[in-house]
Write a protein that holds these residues in place. Structure first.
Motif, PDB file in Angstrom:
ATOM      1  N   THR A 190       0.819  -1.216   0.000  1.00  0.00           N
ATOM      2  CA  THR A 190       0.000   0.000   0.000  1.00  0.00           C
ATOM      3  C   THR A 190       0.853   1.267   0.000  1.00  0.00           C
ATOM      4  N   LYS A 206      -7.164   1.281   8.197  1.00  0.00           N
ATOM      5  CA  LYS A 206      -6.672   1.080   6.827  1.00  0.00           C
ATOM      6  C   LYS A 206      -7.141  -0.261   6.257  1.00  0.00           C
ATOM      7  N   LEU A 253      -7.613  -0.127   2.542  1.00  0.00           N
ATOM      8  CA  LEU A 253      -6.607   0.593   1.755  1.00  0.00           C
ATOM      9  C   LEU A 253      -6.083  -0.242   0.583  1.00  0.00           C
ATOM     10  N   THR A 309      -3.820   7.538  -1.521  1.00  0.00           N
ATOM     11  CA  THR A 309      -3.216   7.987  -0.254  1.00  0.00           C
ATOM     12  C   THR A 309      -2.813   9.457  -0.275  1.00  0.00           C
TER      13      THR A 309
END
Length: 418
Positions: free
Chosen positions: A200, A360, A363, A416
């Motif tokens: 990520t 998260k 994510l 992000t």
């Protein structure tokens, strides 16, 4: 392809005698044909005689359920597809309880939990690796399964030269689900329980020398060398199981759930073994990641949630599903199957991927969807690699990896902001 069996009424509802009928939709089409689902519903009715269970099975499960879940008509109990984003669970699935509380009894819940709430429980816990017919390897003079990518690719080529009638590695290209297993092996192949979480923030996870690049290069090289099926577009999942059992196929990248299916078809079940993906971690060990199979869940729109929950709890806690499929139970403390004990004896260490940090949970899924690569969820990228290796496109392996890095890197930045 659809299949169905029931022990009473034809659809979800309640009859005049007060018996409820719930619909259970799943992917185990072979159990419709062999009568296993009828055995299960009969066993369930010994404990819950007032609940009829209509079982419906679908071959292209993930693809068909994605379509059905555009409506409210996807059964009362079903297997929760990976295509549903964690933040959307609440729109499709009835909550089962708080993750922290359920984790006292069950393992591998993080995959279908969000913000501390669990929406699905694994029907079993599997490991992903390679299902092999070791007789095929031994007949080619390979007595021990390879432990490195180079050794594996060489072994496949040796098999082909020794017996041209054998397909050393079968891709199941046309199944539209099986090739996702090439993605699932990454935790075990790397020996890194955090590899998915690290992706990520990694804008080039497909660069040379990194785990995903190495895994995909094995696939590319095997196809390029002519060591896979002649025409990938005509692969047949059901037939491939019989061919592996008969020694017409040497290996397939799959989950350990497939062990029992293929062994049941083999004249000598001991020929069928499950091995770790041929990569050795930096610490010198070989690893295989354990993780959830499909998670069983309840349709948030169900009119029979109590009955659905009773069936779900029975299925996880009381049925013999994990034993019948050669898997690990999601219920903590139960024994591992013999097929995986043999991996332990070979020195393979089992690890479980670490859950995403709090806040998260979606994510990775968000980045993956933004990148449109289909990591874990579709076969598109793996099929693209096969097509290039076959010469059906003009792409090189390096070009594909560069393109994946570009898409993934942009997705990381877009999602992000970094």
């Amino acid at each position: 392809m659809l299949g169905a069996c029931s022990n009473g009424l034809s659809s979800s509802g309640t009859d005049k005698g007060g018996k409820e009928t719930i619909t259970f939709i799943n992917h185990k089409t072979d159990w419709t044909g062999n009568g296993k689902w009828k055995e299960y519903t009969k066993e369930f009715n010994q404990k819950y005689p007032n609940i009829n269970v209509k079982v419906e099975t679908i071959t292209d499960y993930a693809g068909q359920m994605k379509i059905r879940m555009n409506s409210k008509d996807y059964g009362d109990v079903f297997m929760l597809p990976d295509t549903v984003k964690p933040q959307d669970f609440k729109n499709f699935v009835e909550p089962l309880g708080k993750q922290a509380e359920l984790e006292k009894k069950y393992m591998a819940l993080s995959n279908k939990s969000y913000n501390g709430t669990t929406y699905g429980i694994p029907i079993a816990v599997n490991t992903t690796g390679i299902l092999v017919n070791m007789k095929v390897f031994k007949d080619a003079g390979i007595n021990e399964f390879p432990k490195t990518p180079e050794e594996f690719v060489t072994a496949l080529n040796t098999i082909k030269k020794k017996n041209p009638d054998v397909t050393p590695l079968y891709t199941n290209y046309a199944s539209n689900w099986a090739m996702a297993n090439w993605d699932f092996v990454r935790t075990g192949a790397s020996g890194d329980a955090d590899i998915t979480n690290k992706m990520t923030t990694d804008k080039e996870p497909f660069a040379k020398g990194k785990t995903m690049n190495t895994i995909y290069k094995v696939l590319f090289d095997a196809v390029k060398n002519g060591d896979t099926e002649a025409d990938p577009s005509t692969t047949d999942w059901e037939q491939s199981k019989q061919d592996l059992a008969d020694g017409k196929i040497g290996a397939m990248v799959l989950g350990s759930w497939a062990i029992e299916q293929v062994q049941a078809l083999a004249k000598n079940p001991d020929d069928i073994q499950f091995v770790a993906f041929p990569m050795t971690a930096e610490d010198g060990n070989q690893y295989a990641a354990i993780g959830p199979d499909y998670n069983i869940a309840i349709n948030v729109h169900s009119q029979h949630k109590k009955a659905a929950r009773e069936f779900l709890d029975w299925f996880i806690n009381d049925s013999n599903y994990y034993k019948d499929t050669g898997a690990i139970s999601a219920v903590k403390g139960k024994d591992y199957p013999a097929a995986l004990n043999s991996m332990k004896e070979a020195g393979v260490k089992f690890i479980e991927a670490n859950p995403a940090p709090k806040g998260k949970e979606s994510l990775f899924s968000d980045i993956n969807n933004e990148a449109e690569i289909g990591l874990d969820t579709t076969d598109a990228t793996k099929q693209r690699i096969v097509d290039a290796a076959k010469g059906n496109t003009k792409e090189s392996f390096n070009h594909i990896m560069d393109d994946l890095n570009k898409k993934w890197g942009n997705a990381v930045k877009n999602v992000t902001g970094k």
